[in-house]
Design a protein around this motif. Structure first.
Motif, PDB file in Angstrom:
ATOM      1  N   SER A 238      29.842  50.657  41.574  1.00  0.00           N
ATOM      2  CA  SER A 238      30.258  50.038  40.313  1.00  0.00           C
ATOM      3  C   SER A 238      31.775  50.090  40.237  1.00  0.00           C
ATOM      4  CB  SER A 238      29.643  50.798  39.134  1.00  0.00           C
ATOM      5  OG  SER A 238      30.184  50.356  37.910  1.00  0.00           O
ATOM      6  N   VAL A 239      32.382  48.978  39.861  1.00  0.00           N
ATOM      7  CA  VAL A 239      33.832  48.917  39.681  1.00  0.00           C
ATOM      8  C   VAL A 239      34.095  48.178  38.381  1.00  0.00           C
ATOM      9  CG1 VAL A 239      36.029  48.080  40.595  1.00  0.00           C
ATOM     10  CG2 VAL A 239      34.256  48.899  42.174  1.00  0.00           C
ATOM     11  N   GLN A 240      34.840  48.803  37.498  1.00  0.00           N
ATOM     12  CA  GLN A 240      35.230  48.166  36.238  1.00  0.00           C
ATOM     13  C   GLN A 240      36.746  48.149  36.163  1.00  0.00           C
ATOM     14  OE1 GLN A 240      33.005  46.706  34.259  1.00  0.00           O
ATOM     15  NE2 GLN A 240      31.428  47.411  35.665  1.00  0.00           N
ATOM     16  N   VAL A 241      37.322  47.009  35.811  1.00  0.00           N
ATOM     17  CA  VAL A 241      38.776  46.870  35.724  1.00  0.00           C
ATOM     18  C   VAL A 241      39.121  46.387  34.329  1.00  0.00           C
ATOM     19  CG1 VAL A 241      40.829  45.767  36.687  1.00  0.00           C
ATOM     20  CG2 VAL A 241      38.866  46.274  38.180  1.00  0.00           C
ATOM     21  N   LEU A 242      40.046  47.083  33.684  1.00  0.00           N
ATOM     22  CA  LEU A 242      40.542  46.695  32.380  1.00  0.00           C
ATOM     23  C   LEU A 242      42.068  46.787  32.417  1.00  0.00           C
ATOM     24  CD1 LEU A 242      40.029  45.877  29.450  1.00  0.00           C
ATOM     25  CD2 LEU A 242      39.880  48.302  28.885  1.00  0.00           C
TER      26      LEU A 242
ATOM     27  N   TRP B 129      31.526  40.945  43.713  1.00  0.00           N
ATOM     28  CA  TRP B 129      32.629  41.461  42.927  1.00  0.00           C
ATOM     29  C   TRP B 129      33.474  40.311  42.382  1.00  0.00           C
ATOM     30  CZ3 TRP B 129      31.610  46.376  42.357  1.00  0.00           C
ATOM     31  CH2 TRP B 129      31.085  47.129  43.400  1.00  0.00           C
ATOM     32  N   THR B 130      34.050  40.507  41.193  1.00  0.00           N
ATOM     33  CA  THR B 130      35.052  39.573  40.699  1.00  0.00           C
ATOM     34  C   THR B 130      36.314  39.764  41.544  1.00  0.00           C
ATOM     35  OG1 THR B 130      36.034  41.141  39.147  1.00  0.00           O
ATOM     36  CG2 THR B 130      34.156  39.824  38.338  1.00  0.00           C
TER      37      THR B 130
ATOM     38  N   ALA C 196      41.345  51.020  36.414  1.00  0.00           N
ATOM     39  CA  ALA C 196      40.068  50.715  37.063  1.00  0.00           C
ATOM     40  C   ALA C 196      39.266  51.995  37.205  1.00  0.00           C
ATOM     41  CB  ALA C 196      40.301  50.095  38.436  1.00  0.00           C
TER      42      ALA C 196
ATOM     43  N   GLU D 235      39.208  40.785  40.554  1.00  0.00           N
ATOM     44  CA  GLU D 235      39.812  42.068  40.179  1.00  0.00           C
ATOM     45  C   GLU D 235      39.081  43.235  40.826  1.00  0.00           C
ATOM     46  OE1 GLU D 235      39.455  41.700  35.897  1.00  0.00           O
ATOM     47  OE2 GLU D 235      41.635  41.678  35.724  1.00  0.00           O
ATOM     48  N   GLN D 236      37.753  43.179  40.793  1.00  0.00           N
ATOM     49  CA  GLN D 236      36.962  44.250  41.397  1.00  0.00           C
ATOM     50  C   GLN D 236      37.168  44.280  42.905  1.00  0.00           C
ATOM     51  OE1 GLN D 236      33.255  42.812  39.775  1.00  0.00           O
ATOM     52  NE2 GLN D 236      33.067  44.585  38.408  1.00  0.00           N
TER      53      GLN D 236
ATOM     54  N   THR E 282      33.609  59.556  41.617  1.00  0.00           N
ATOM     55  CA  THR E 282      34.063  58.703  40.520  1.00  0.00           C
ATOM     56  C   THR E 282      35.583  58.772  40.471  1.00  0.00           C
ATOM     57  OG1 THR E 282      32.031  58.983  39.254  1.00  0.00           O
ATOM     58  CG2 THR E 282      33.996  58.315  38.028  1.00  0.00           C
TER      59      THR E 282
END
Length: 161
Positions: A95-99, A23-24, A103, A26-27, A127
């Protein structure tokens, strides 16, 4: 046909296994927040659980005909917490996406409920949409699937790793 098999094999080799997920920062923050939520919110009271939820929350479970908004959700949570003895809940993020301050996480979950009509073991996909407010993540929306799990099967899977 042989080319198709080779192509599929190469594509599968390119996908990292879930256990090797990296993970990054953020993730990782979101993954750690979810772990803390699972360990803390489900062990507390309905009001403590609801403190983790954004005021504009909406959720849609597999069992509902339509999404529910925060007021209805709060009533459901209060009734649920009053009807059970304990809840254990765990997730495995896939799966984790952060914008920025939003998130989205796709997870597998397992849940154990003691007491009440809902007593049993459950598992499925969850989800989650989170929104950061004043430095803290809050659940803004979620949806999930659920299946009742045979406790003996769950013990065997846990023993197998």
């Amino acid at each position: 046909m042989r080319r198709a098999v080779i192509l599929v094999t190469l594509l599968l080799l390119a996908v990292p296994p879930l256990a090797a997920q990296e993970w990054t920062a953020e993730q990782q923050e979101v993954v750690e927040w979810l772990t803390t939520f699972n360990e803390t919110a489900y062990a507390g009271t309905a009001d403590e659980f609801l403190a983790w939820i954004h005021p504009q929350f909406t959720g849609w479970s597999f069992a509902e005909e339509a999404p529910v908004e925060m007021a209805t959700f709060a009533d459901m949570v209060t009734g649920f917490f009053a009807s059970v003895e304990s809840i254990r809940f765990g997730t495995k993020p896939v799966s984790v996406q952060v914008l920025d301050d939003v998130a989205v996480a796709h997870t597998w979950y397992r849940q154990s409920i003691t007491g009440g009509e809902a007593e049993g073991f459950y598992a499925g996909r969850w989800t989650i949409v989170l929104k950061k407010v004043d430095g803290d993540w809050k659940h803004l929306a979620w949806t999930w699937t659920e299946e009742r799990v045979d406790p003996e099967k769950m013990k065997r899977e846990k023993a197998e790793g």
